[in-house]
Design a protein around this motif. Structure first.
Motif, mmCIF file in Angstrom:
data_model
loop_
_atom_site.group_PDB
_atom_site.id
_atom_site.type_symbol
_atom_site.label_atom_id
_atom_site.label_comp_id
_atom_site.label_asym_id
_atom_site.label_seq_id
_atom_site.Cartn_x
_atom_site.Cartn_y
_atom_site.Cartn_z
ATOM 1 N N ASN A 85 0.991 -0.865 -0.063
ATOM 2 C CA ASN A 85 0.025 -0.083 -0.077
ATOM 3 C C ASN A 85 0.874 1.280 -0.175
ATOM 4 O OD1 ASN A 85 -2.648 -1.168 -0.226
ATOM 5 N ND2 ASN A 85 -2.855 -1.191 2.303
ATOM 6 N N SER A 86 2.203 1.179 0.413
ATOM 7 C CA SER A 86 3.047 2.196 0.769
ATOM 8 C C SER A 86 3.200 3.156 -0.811
ATOM 9 C CB SER A 86 4.456 1.913 1.278
ATOM 10 O OG SER A 86 4.040 1.504 2.595
ATOM 11 N N VAL A 87 3.526 2.620 -1.675
ATOM 12 C CA VAL A 87 3.905 3.374 -2.953
ATOM 13 C C VAL A 87 2.564 4.093 -3.597
ATOM 14 C CG1 VAL A 87 4.743 3.261 -5.216
ATOM 15 C CG2 VAL A 87 6.219 2.086 -3.376
ATOM 16 N N PRO A 88 1.549 3.164 -3.818
ATOM 17 C CA PRO A 88 0.294 4.104 -4.407
ATOM 18 C C PRO A 88 -0.152 5.067 -3.495
ATOM 19 C CG PRO A 88 -0.076 1.808 -3.919
ATOM 20 C CD PRO A 88 1.385 1.769 -3.656
ATOM 21 N N LEU A 89 -0.009 4.775 -2.135
ATOM 22 C CA LEU A 89 -0.623 5.923 -1.061
ATOM 23 C C LEU A 89 0.465 7.229 -1.384
ATOM 24 C CD1 LEU A 89 -2.318 6.656 1.055
ATOM 25 C CD2 LEU A 89 -0.684 5.697 2.725
ATOM 26 N N ILE A 90 1.726 6.903 -1.364
ATOM 27 C CA ILE A 90 2.444 8.206 -1.593
ATOM 28 C C ILE A 90 2.018 8.812 -2.786
ATOM 29 C CG2 ILE A 90 5.046 8.836 -2.010
ATOM 30 C CD1 ILE A 90 5.690 7.032 0.018
ATOM 31 N N LEU A 91 2.225 8.098 -4.008
ATOM 32 C CA LEU A 91 1.994 8.645 -5.141
ATOM 33 C C LEU A 91 0.856 9.321 -5.427
ATOM 34 C CD1 LEU A 91 3.039 9.183 -8.030
ATOM 35 C CD2 LEU A 91 2.366 6.767 -8.818
ATOM 36 N N LEU A 92 -0.450 8.706 -5.217
ATOM 37 C CA LEU A 92 -1.648 9.110 -5.293
ATOM 38 C C LEU A 92 -1.947 10.218 -4.293
ATOM 39 C CD1 LEU A 92 -3.558 6.051 -6.084
ATOM 40 C CD2 LEU A 92 -2.741 7.622 -7.674
ATOM 41 N N GLY A 93 -1.404 10.158 -3.160
ATOM 42 C CA GLY A 93 -1.887 11.269 -2.138
ATOM 43 C C GLY A 93 -1.000 12.525 -2.516
ATOM 44 N N THR A 94 0.076 12.338 -3.165
ATOM 45 C CA THR A 94 0.693 13.566 -3.535
ATOM 46 C C THR A 94 0.045 14.461 -4.342
ATOM 47 O OG1 THR A 94 3.281 12.519 -3.251
ATOM 48 C CG2 THR A 94 2.838 14.349 -4.656
ATOM 49 N N PHE A 95 -0.506 13.737 -5.565
ATOM 50 C CA PHE A 95 -1.275 14.545 -6.319
ATOM 51 C C PHE A 95 -2.521 15.173 -5.625
ATOM 52 C CE2 PHE A 95 1.042 11.850 -9.401
ATOM 53 C CZ PHE A 95 1.783 12.902 -9.922
ATOM 54 N N VAL A 96 -3.225 14.447 -4.916
ATOM 55 C CA VAL A 96 -4.406 15.038 -4.237
ATOM 56 C C VAL A 96 -3.725 15.999 -3.250
ATOM 57 C CG1 VAL A 96 -6.160 14.466 -2.605
ATOM 58 C CG2 VAL A 96 -5.692 12.947 -4.420
ATOM 59 N N LEU A 97 -2.836 15.868 -2.638
ATOM 60 C CA LEU A 97 -2.289 16.991 -1.499
ATOM 61 C C LEU A 97 -2.048 18.303 -2.106
ATOM 62 C CD1 LEU A 97 -1.936 17.916 1.185
ATOM 63 C CD2 LEU A 97 0.214 16.604 1.358
ATOM 64 N N ALA A 98 -1.452 18.183 -3.409
ATOM 65 C CA ALA A 98 -0.765 19.170 -4.141
ATOM 66 C C ALA A 98 -1.965 20.329 -4.435
ATOM 67 C CB ALA A 98 0.230 18.687 -5.291
ATOM 68 N N ALA A 99 -3.254 19.812 -4.592
ATOM 69 C CA ALA A 99 -4.207 20.903 -4.864
ATOM 70 C C ALA A 99 -4.669 21.446 -3.953
ATOM 71 C CB ALA A 99 -5.369 19.946 -5.423
ATOM 72 N N GLY A 100 -4.161 21.401 -2.399
ATOM 73 C CA GLY A 100 -4.768 22.116 -1.570
ATOM 74 C C GLY A 100 -4.811 21.271 -0.343
ATOM 75 N N PHE A 101 -4.310 21.951 0.960
ATOM 76 C CA PHE A 101 -4.421 21.251 2.052
ATOM 77 C C PHE A 101 -5.777 20.949 2.705
ATOM 78 C CE2 PHE A 101 -3.721 20.725 6.923
ATOM 79 C CZ PHE A 101 -3.071 19.857 6.869
ATOM 80 N N ARG A 102 -6.621 22.148 2.573
ATOM 81 C CA ARG A 102 -8.064 21.739 3.093
ATOM 82 C C ARG A 102 -8.710 20.895 2.250
ATOM 83 N NH1 ARG A 102 -10.238 27.856 3.878
ATOM 84 N NH2 ARG A 102 -9.148 28.145 1.878
ATOM 85 N N ARG A 103 -8.561 20.915 0.894
ATOM 86 C CA ARG A 103 -9.300 20.008 0.125
ATOM 87 C C ARG A 103 -8.970 18.502 0.370
ATOM 88 N NH1 ARG A 103 -8.581 21.575 -6.019
ATOM 89 N NH2 ARG A 103 -10.509 20.350 -6.397
ATOM 90 N N PHE A 104 -7.685 18.465 0.512
ATOM 91 C CA PHE A 104 -7.134 17.106 0.951
ATOM 92 C C PHE A 104 -7.680 16.336 2.283
ATOM 93 C CE2 PHE A 104 -3.776 14.637 3.252
ATOM 94 C CZ PHE A 104 -3.703 13.658 2.388
ATOM 95 N N LEU A 105 -7.775 17.042 3.252
ATOM 96 C CA LEU A 105 -8.152 16.854 4.501
ATOM 97 C C LEU A 105 -9.805 16.538 4.294
ATOM 98 C CD1 LEU A 105 -6.515 19.132 7.135
ATOM 99 C CD2 LEU A 105 -6.222 16.933 6.735
ATOM 100 N N TRP A 106 -10.536 17.336 3.788
ATOM 101 C CA TRP A 106 -11.876 17.218 3.546
ATOM 102 C C TRP A 106 -12.230 15.900 2.625
ATOM 103 C CZ3 TRP A 106 -15.242 18.564 7.102
ATOM 104 C CH2 TRP A 106 -15.099 19.685 7.711
ATOM 105 N N SER A 107 -11.459 15.822 1.615
ATOM 106 C CA SER A 107 -11.689 14.726 0.474
ATOM 107 C C SER A 107 -11.315 13.529 1.270
ATOM 108 C CB SER A 107 -10.817 15.130 -0.482
ATOM 109 O OG SER A 107 -11.175 15.984 -1.329
ATOM 110 N N THR A 108 -10.212 13.402 2.010
ATOM 111 C CA THR A 108 -9.661 11.989 2.921
ATOM 112 C C THR A 108 -10.922 11.785 3.800
ATOM 113 O OG1 THR A 108 -7.430 12.934 2.525
ATOM 114 C CG2 THR A 108 -7.910 11.235 4.175
ATOM 115 N N LEU A 109 -11.394 12.901 4.539
ATOM 116 C CA LEU A 109 -12.533 12.408 5.463
ATOM 117 C C LEU A 109 -13.829 11.749 4.731
ATOM 118 C CD1 LEU A 109 -13.618 12.550 8.320
ATOM 119 C CD2 LEU A 109 -14.209 14.792 7.905
#
Length: 218
Positions: A85-109
């Motif tokens: 799970n580690s590599v896809p979590l880092i890669l996909l999470g990077t692109f999601v997080l780069a779009a904005g921290f608040r969007r990332f938190l709410w989207s992850t929730l």
């Protein structure tokens, strides 16, 4: 300095600017910092023998397993499960997080809740479900849906890259292996689609919400 389309050269939302690449870099570092935390949790679970999987995993349709909706993404069956799970979590999470921290938190929730509750309602009551794969499929759903609803060349490029690297993983939404929670994958993907639509970036002059600031780390 203003570039074509009204974007300033320092706008992290505009592909090709220094601020854009800096945002990607900071997001990558942040996601790389998440994985060691998951390894620490697994090491404590194995080393101390405290059986965190049973205590914090999702046990479908049992009240004492409902708290796993929030805790199960931090737990894994073993280190091999975590490695996968580690590599896809880092890669996909990077692109999601780069779009904005608040969007990332709410989207992850949203992804965690939709994936976890989906498993709790539809999974086998004789199982305990753990792992971050529901979140990974959620991020996959976010990136694919953003490319469609936000209609930007950058998001379409991300979708193409994600499709080439992880498109085959969409088979994980099918019940092909009883050891794998296909429900978590399916509802994670659905949660990602919902999150991408809810927190999509509107066109200038139409967005009723304040602009999400670029990711900033101390």
């Amino acid at each position: 300095m203003t570039l074509q389309g009204g974007f300033r050269s320092g706008d992290p939302r505009h592909f090709g600017t220094e601020a854009f690449y800096a945002s990607i870099g900071r997001a990558f570092v942040a996601m790389c910092a998440v994985v060691p935390v998951l390894f620490l949790v697994e090491a404590l679970d194995v080393g101390l023998g405290i059986d965190l999987d049973l205590a914090g995993g999702i046990i479908p349709r049992r009240i004492d397993g409902l708290d796993g909706v929030l805790f199960s993404p931090f737990l894994h069956a073993d280190f091999n499960h975590l490695y996968s799970n580690s590599v896809p979590l880092i890669l996909l999470g990077t692109f999601v997080l780069a779009a904005g921290f608040r969007r990332f938190l709410w989207s992850t929730l949203v992804v965690v809740l939709v994936s976890g509750l989906g498993v709790w309602f539809t999974g086998s009551p004789n199982s305990v479900v753990v792992g971050a794969s529901g979140v990974i499929f959620g991020y996959l759903g976010i990136l694919i849906t953003r490319g469609i609803v936000e209609r930007s060349w950058w998001n379409f490029g991300v979708v193409l890259l994600v499709g080439l690297l992880y498109g085959w993983q969409l088979l994980g939404v099918l019940p092909t292996d009883e050891r794998i929670s296909w429900q978590g994958h399916l509802f994670g993907l659905v949660g990602g689609v919902v999150a991408a639509i809810l927190f999509r970036r509107r066109r200038a002059g139409v967005d009723p919400y304040p602009v999400d600031p670029p990711l900033a780390l101390p």
